[in-house]
Design a protein around this motif. Structure first.
Motif, PDB file in Angstrom:
ATOM      1  N   PRO A   7       0.849  -1.201   0.000  1.00  0.00           N
ATOM      2  CA  PRO A   7       0.000   0.000   0.000  1.00  0.00           C
ATOM      3  C   PRO A   7       0.884   1.251   0.000  1.00  0.00           C
ATOM      4  CG  PRO A   7       0.007  -1.018   2.165  1.00  0.00           C
ATOM      5  CD  PRO A   7       0.754  -1.941   1.253  1.00  0.00           C
ATOM      6  N   PHE A   8       0.377   2.326  -0.587  1.00  0.00           N
ATOM      7  CA  PHE A   8       1.130   3.572  -0.670  1.00  0.00           C
ATOM      8  C   PHE A   8       0.909   4.473   0.534  1.00  0.00           C
ATOM      9  CE2 PHE A   8       0.647   2.412  -5.185  1.00  0.00           C
ATOM     10  CZ  PHE A   8       1.985   2.296  -5.488  1.00  0.00           C
ATOM     11  N   TYR A   9      -0.238   4.337   1.191  1.00  0.00           N
ATOM     12  CA  TYR A   9      -0.540   5.200   2.324  1.00  0.00           C
ATOM     13  C   TYR A   9      -1.473   4.484   3.292  1.00  0.00           C
ATOM     14  CZ  TYR A   9      -4.722   5.980  -0.441  1.00  0.00           C
ATOM     15  OH  TYR A   9      -5.856   5.790  -1.186  1.00  0.00           O
ATOM     16  N   CYS A  10      -1.524   4.979   4.517  1.00  0.00           N
ATOM     17  CA  CYS A  10      -2.371   4.414   5.564  1.00  0.00           C
ATOM     18  C   CYS A  10      -3.836   4.758   5.271  1.00  0.00           C
ATOM     19  CB  CYS A  10      -1.964   4.986   6.914  1.00  0.00           C
ATOM     20  SG  CYS A  10      -3.058   4.512   8.274  1.00  0.00           S
ATOM     21  N   PRO A  11      -4.738   3.781   5.325  1.00  0.00           N
ATOM     22  CA  PRO A  11      -6.144   4.074   5.054  1.00  0.00           C
ATOM     23  C   PRO A  11      -6.820   4.879   6.171  1.00  0.00           C
ATOM     24  CG  PRO A  11      -5.880   1.774   5.660  1.00  0.00           C
ATOM     25  CD  PRO A  11      -4.511   2.352   5.540  1.00  0.00           C
ATOM     26  N   GLY A  14      -3.574   8.516   6.254  1.00  0.00           N
ATOM     27  CA  GLY A  14      -3.017   8.976   4.989  1.00  0.00           C
ATOM     28  C   GLY A  14      -1.506   9.092   4.974  1.00  0.00           C
ATOM     29  N   ASP A  15      -0.843   8.801   6.074  1.00  0.00           N
ATOM     30  CA  ASP A  15       0.608   8.904   6.126  1.00  0.00           C
ATOM     31  C   ASP A  15       1.258   7.786   5.297  1.00  0.00           C
ATOM     32  OD1 ASP A  15       2.609  10.592   7.929  1.00  0.00           O
ATOM     33  OD2 ASP A  15       3.444   8.567   7.672  1.00  0.00           O
ATOM     34  N   GLU A  16       2.480   8.031   4.852  1.00  0.00           N
ATOM     35  CA  GLU A  16       3.178   7.068   3.991  1.00  0.00           C
ATOM     36  C   GLU A  16       4.245   6.260   4.715  1.00  0.00           C
ATOM     37  OE1 GLU A  16       4.614   9.389   0.756  1.00  0.00           O
ATOM     38  OE2 GLU A  16       2.612   9.796  -0.011  1.00  0.00           O
ATOM     39  N   ASP A  17       4.374   6.404   6.027  1.00  0.00           N
ATOM     40  CA  ASP A  17       5.387   5.681   6.802  1.00  0.00           C
ATOM     41  C   ASP A  17       4.829   4.318   7.216  1.00  0.00           C
ATOM     42  OD1 ASP A  17       7.603   4.924   8.196  1.00  0.00           O
ATOM     43  OD2 ASP A  17       7.379   6.391   9.808  1.00  0.00           O
ATOM     44  N   LEU A  18       4.796   3.377   6.277  1.00  0.00           N
ATOM     45  CA  LEU A  18       4.244   2.045   6.519  1.00  0.00           C
ATOM     46  C   LEU A  18       5.350   1.005   6.548  1.00  0.00           C
ATOM     47  CD1 LEU A  18       1.223   2.171   4.078  1.00  0.00           C
ATOM     48  CD2 LEU A  18       1.256   2.719   6.507  1.00  0.00           C
ATOM     49  N   ARG A  19       5.149  -0.005   7.393  1.00  0.00           N
ATOM     50  CA  ARG A  19       6.105  -1.109   7.493  1.00  0.00           C
ATOM     51  C   ARG A  19       5.342  -2.418   7.563  1.00  0.00           C
ATOM     52  NH1 ARG A  19       8.764   2.567  11.816  1.00  0.00           N
ATOM     53  NH2 ARG A  19       9.924   3.902  10.394  1.00  0.00           N
ATOM     54  N   PRO A  20       5.884  -3.476   6.990  1.00  0.00           N
ATOM     55  CA  PRO A  20       5.201  -4.778   7.112  1.00  0.00           C
ATOM     56  C   PRO A  20       5.121  -5.195   8.578  1.00  0.00           C
ATOM     57  CG  PRO A  20       6.965  -4.886   5.485  1.00  0.00           C
ATOM     58  CD  PRO A  20       7.089  -3.561   6.187  1.00  0.00           C
ATOM     59  N   SER A  21       3.976  -5.717   8.969  1.00  0.00           N
ATOM     60  CA  SER A  21       3.788  -6.178  10.339  1.00  0.00           C
ATOM     61  C   SER A  21       4.407  -7.558  10.478  1.00  0.00           C
ATOM     62  CB  SER A  21       2.300  -6.236  10.678  1.00  0.00           C
ATOM     63  OG  SER A  21       2.108  -6.725  11.975  1.00  0.00           O
ATOM     64  N   GLU A  22       5.109  -7.774  11.563  1.00  0.00           N
ATOM     65  CA  GLU A  22       5.760  -9.063  11.785  1.00  0.00           C
ATOM     66  C   GLU A  22       5.051  -9.887  12.840  1.00  0.00           C
ATOM     67  OE1 GLU A  22       9.896  -8.568  12.463  1.00  0.00           O
ATOM     68  OE2 GLU A  22      10.177  -7.398  10.643  1.00  0.00           O
TER      69      GLU A  22
END
Length: 72
Positions: A7-11, A14-22
Motif C-alpha cells: 500500500p502507498f498510504y495508511c487508510p 493517509g501517512d506514507e510511513d508504513l512497514r510490514p507487520s511481523e
C-alpha cells in the motif's frame, strides 16, 4: 507466486510511513492473512491493518451517466 503490492498510504491517517507487520497471529493451520501475513503497521497513527482483495464484481461498476438498457 508473485509478491503482493505494498500500500502507498495508511487508510486511516493517509501517512506514507508504513512497514510490514511481523506479528504472527492465529493457529499454524490458518492462512497467511489470518496469521497476520500481509498486515501493515503505520508509524504515524500506530495502527495495524490488512488489505484484502475480495474479487471482481459480476457486472462491473455503473456510473450515473451510463445510458445502457438494463432490461436485458
Amino acid at each position: 507466486m508473485s509478491e503482493r503490492a505494498a500500500p502507498f498510504y495508511c487508510p486511516y491517517c493517509g501517512d506514507e510511513d508504513l512497514r510490514p507487520s511481523e506479528q504472527g497471529r492465529g493457529s499454524p493451520r490458518a492462512s497467511g492473512a489470518e496469521r497476520g501475513g500481509g498486515a501493515w503497521e503505520c508509524a504515524a497513527c500506530n495502527r495495524a491493518f490488512q488489505l484484502k482483495f475480495l474479487g471482481l464484481l459480476a457486472q462491473g461498476l455503473r456510473r450515473a451517466g451510463d445510458q445502457e438498457d438494463e432490461r436485458t
